[in-house]
Scaffold this active site. Structure first.
Site, PDB file in Angstrom:
ATOM      1  N   ALA A 130       0.836  -1.201   0.000  1.00 37.41           N
ATOM      2  CA  ALA A 130       0.000   0.000   0.000  1.00 37.41           C
ATOM      3  C   ALA A 130       0.871   1.252   0.000  1.00 37.41           C
ATOM      4  O   ALA A 130       1.241   1.769   1.062  1.00 37.41           O
ATOM      5  CB  ALA A 130      -0.935  -0.002   1.204  1.00 37.41           C
ATOM      6  N   GLU A 176      -1.705   6.549  -3.579  1.00 33.34           N
ATOM      7  CA  GLU A 176      -2.881   7.234  -3.061  1.00 33.34           C
ATOM      8  C   GLU A 176      -3.600   7.920  -4.213  1.00 33.34           C
ATOM      9  O   GLU A 176      -3.038   8.048  -5.314  1.00 33.34           O
ATOM     10  CB  GLU A 176      -2.477   8.246  -1.994  1.00 33.34           C
ATOM     11  CG  GLU A 176      -1.837   7.608  -0.771  1.00 33.34           C
ATOM     12  CD  GLU A 176      -1.469   8.593   0.325  1.00 33.34           C
ATOM     13  OE1 GLU A 176      -0.943   8.157   1.354  1.00 33.34           O
ATOM     14  OE2 GLU A 176      -1.718   9.812   0.139  1.00 33.34           O
ATOM     15  N   ILE A 195      -4.803  -0.667  -4.867  1.00 34.79           N
ATOM     16  CA  ILE A 195      -4.115  -1.681  -4.074  1.00 34.79           C
ATOM     17  C   ILE A 195      -4.496  -3.077  -4.583  1.00 34.79           C
ATOM     18  O   ILE A 195      -5.639  -3.510  -4.455  1.00 34.79           O
ATOM     19  CB  ILE A 195      -4.464  -1.543  -2.585  1.00 34.79           C
ATOM     20  CG1 ILE A 195      -4.190  -0.111  -2.098  1.00 34.79           C
ATOM     21  CG2 ILE A 195      -3.683  -2.568  -1.765  1.00 34.79           C
ATOM     22  CD1 ILE A 195      -2.776   0.375  -2.337  1.00 34.79           C
ATOM     23  N   ASP A 254      12.374  -1.609  -6.707  1.00 33.36           N
ATOM     24  CA  ASP A 254      13.419  -2.102  -7.616  1.00 33.36           C
ATOM     25  C   ASP A 254      13.244  -3.595  -7.863  1.00 33.36           C
ATOM     26  O   ASP A 254      13.305  -4.060  -9.004  1.00 33.36           O
ATOM     27  CB  ASP A 254      14.807  -1.836  -7.022  1.00 33.36           C
ATOM     28  CG  ASP A 254      15.214  -0.376  -7.092  1.00 33.36           C
ATOM     29  OD1 ASP A 254      14.623   0.368  -7.903  1.00 33.36           O
ATOM     30  OD2 ASP A 254      16.110   0.023  -6.332  1.00 33.36           O
ATOM     31  N   ARG A 276       9.737  -4.407  -9.610  1.00 38.28           N
ATOM     32  CA  ARG A 276       9.696  -4.160 -11.054  1.00 38.28           C
ATOM     33  C   ARG A 276      10.241  -5.345 -11.838  1.00 38.28           C
ATOM     34  O   ARG A 276       9.775  -5.633 -12.958  1.00 38.28           O
ATOM     35  CB  ARG A 276      10.472  -2.880 -11.378  1.00 38.28           C
ATOM     36  CG  ARG A 276       9.697  -1.632 -10.984  1.00 38.28           C
ATOM     37  CD  ARG A 276      10.533  -0.376 -10.943  1.00 38.28           C
ATOM     38  NE  ARG A 276       9.677   0.755 -10.572  1.00 38.28           N
ATOM     39  CZ  ARG A 276      10.120   1.922 -10.120  1.00 38.28           C
ATOM     40  NH1 ARG A 276      11.427   2.113  -9.962  1.00 38.28           N
ATOM     41  NH2 ARG A 276       9.271   2.882  -9.808  1.00 38.28           N
ATOM     42  N   GLU A 294       3.637  -0.358 -10.689  1.00 36.63           N
ATOM     43  CA  GLU A 294       5.032  -0.370 -10.217  1.00 36.63           C
ATOM     44  C   GLU A 294       5.831   0.781 -10.818  1.00 36.63           C
ATOM     45  O   GLU A 294       7.033   0.667 -11.056  1.00 36.63           O
ATOM     46  CB  GLU A 294       5.728  -1.711 -10.538  1.00 36.63           C
ATOM     47  CG  GLU A 294       4.956  -2.950 -10.158  1.00 36.63           C
ATOM     48  CD  GLU A 294       4.874  -3.164  -8.661  1.00 36.63           C
ATOM     49  OE1 GLU A 294       4.962  -2.173  -7.929  1.00 36.63           O
ATOM     50  OE2 GLU A 294       4.696  -4.306  -8.242  1.00 36.63           O
ATOM     51  N   GLY A 295       5.139   1.900 -11.070  1.00 36.99           N
ATOM     52  CA  GLY A 295       5.752   3.043 -11.738  1.00 36.99           C
ATOM     53  C   GLY A 295       5.497   2.959 -13.226  1.00 36.99           C
ATOM     54  O   GLY A 295       5.862   1.981 -13.882  1.00 36.99           O
TER      55      GLY A 295
END
Length: 379
Positions: free
Chosen positions: A126, A129, A159, A238, A241, A361-362
């Site tokens: 989590a 947001e 989430i 890291d 990913r 994850e970005g």
């Protein structure tokens, strides 16, 4: 078609063989049914736990498999090729255990980690947001110290396993300047999950908001010191990913296999369509994309296993593998033509499932930022 793998030991080969059998016999036959019904596959996660697959990269002392990340990621790829929601869920669970493994005390690990690694508990991570996704430093969920507890208020968004998980590795703001990490029990009073998101793909994987309303969390659930949350989050990402990269490769491999099988069996103008150069070249490009993406995550994993820096390589792997999965699954639909656009074949589901790995994850735009900054900051 089976992927010929270079593995470091006989034990690793045996583990991959077990995974392949489990994925083929226990996961793949259920995937389409569960995804169409938007049914969360909790029993299948328990099966992974009983099979020893929920804690592969973590120490044997606490119930893990203690295998190299290079091997764990190839297990993950096999599972994702059979059922992407399970692969992503395993990756998320592994990332959710990361903070306790690497930043908890031995007392904390002894208390909570065995159940997390052996399959009794399922985790979630989590961080995001509603107004703090890629900008993790802007999160606003607050944890106020009150004696031997923290009182948590705020909302977490997007989430994976939201409302299904037994524990949440949660990043909270403990002061205006500090972000900290709490390991929060899923049954904590004051913690509630919102209505599951209605998604394009991965519909068997529940995604929901979490709402904290004066949720009281014991202070001994702080992982690391106060203020270490962002460092913990970035190091978790890291490794996470790489998990998503491996899942994306598994999905792309499944799409490639389906496209090749269809092209061999579909006849037009008196011969299989795989013999036409237009299809040959398309399939060749798909295979090259899958092989190249696999090589990027394996390179990053081997660096990680050797104790080398791998942040840039993790972002490269996530970027390359998820972009490849989107392209390969789209091309698989094209190979099947009209049939590929129907739910009679799995490639339309693969194409829908390939989109979100480019986002979570970005986002892949953030991966480019990470890669560019490592180049800028290099000596």
């Amino acid at each position: 078609m089976p992927v010929e793998r270079l593995l470091p030991s006989q034990e690793a080969r045996d583990l991959l063989a077990l995974t392949t059998e489990l994925a083929r016999d226990e996961l793949a036959p259920l995937a389409a049914e569960y995804e169409e019904a938007e049914r969360f596959p909790r029993e299948q996660f328990r099966l992974l736990g009983k099979s020893g697959l929920l804690g592969l990269p973590y120490p044997e002392r606490w119930g893990g498999g203690e295998v190299p990340y290079e091997v764990y990621l190839q297990v993950l790829e096999e599972i994702a090729a059979a059922w992407m929601s399970i692969g992503v869920g395993l990756s998320v669970h592994t990332m959710s255990c990361f903070a306790l493994v690497h930043h908890g005390t031995d007392e904390q690990r002894d208390r909570w980690l065995p159940a997390m690694l052996e399959g009794d508990l399922l985790g979630a991570y989590a961080l995001s947001e509603p107004h703090a996704g890629s900008d993790a430093a802007s999160l606003s969920t607050r944890a106020r110290r009150d004696g031997d507890q923290y009182v948590v208020n705020g909302t977490k968004a997007w989430i994976t396993h939201g409302g299904e998980a037994d524990f949440y590795t949660t990043m909270v703001r403990t002061s205006d300047a500090d972000v900290s990490c709490l390991l929060i029990d899923g049954s904590t009073p004051g913690l509630a999950a919102g209505k599951p998101e209605r998604k394009m793909g991965l519909t068997g994987s529940t995604t929901a908001q979490l709402q904290f309303t004066d949720a009281r969390v014991d202070a001994d659930r702080l992982l690391g010191e106060e203020g270490a949350g962002l460092r913990i989050a970035l190091s978790s990402l890291d490794s996470g990913r790489l998990g998503i990269a491996a899942c994306a490769v598994g999905l792309a491999q499944a799409a490639l296999d389906e496209a090749v099988a269809y092209a061999k069996g579909r006849t037009q103008f008196g011969r299989p369509i795989i013999e036409f150069q237009g299809l040959e070249f398309l399939l060749a490009d798909m295979a090259a994309a899958v092989d190249s993406a696999r090589a990027t995550y394996l390179d990053a994993a081997r660096r990680r296993d050797s104790g080398m820096s791998f942040r840039r390589q993790a972002s490269v792997a996530k970027l390359v593998a998820t972009d490849a999965a989107m392209k390969v699954t789209t091309d698989a639909v094209q190979v099947l033509g009209g049939a590929g656009y129907t739910r009679d074949f799995p490639v339309e589901r693969y194409m829908r499932e390939a989109k979100v790995p480019q986002i979570f994850e970005g986002t892949n735009q953030i991966q480019r930022v990470v890669i560019a900054r490592t180049l800028r900051d290099a000596p």
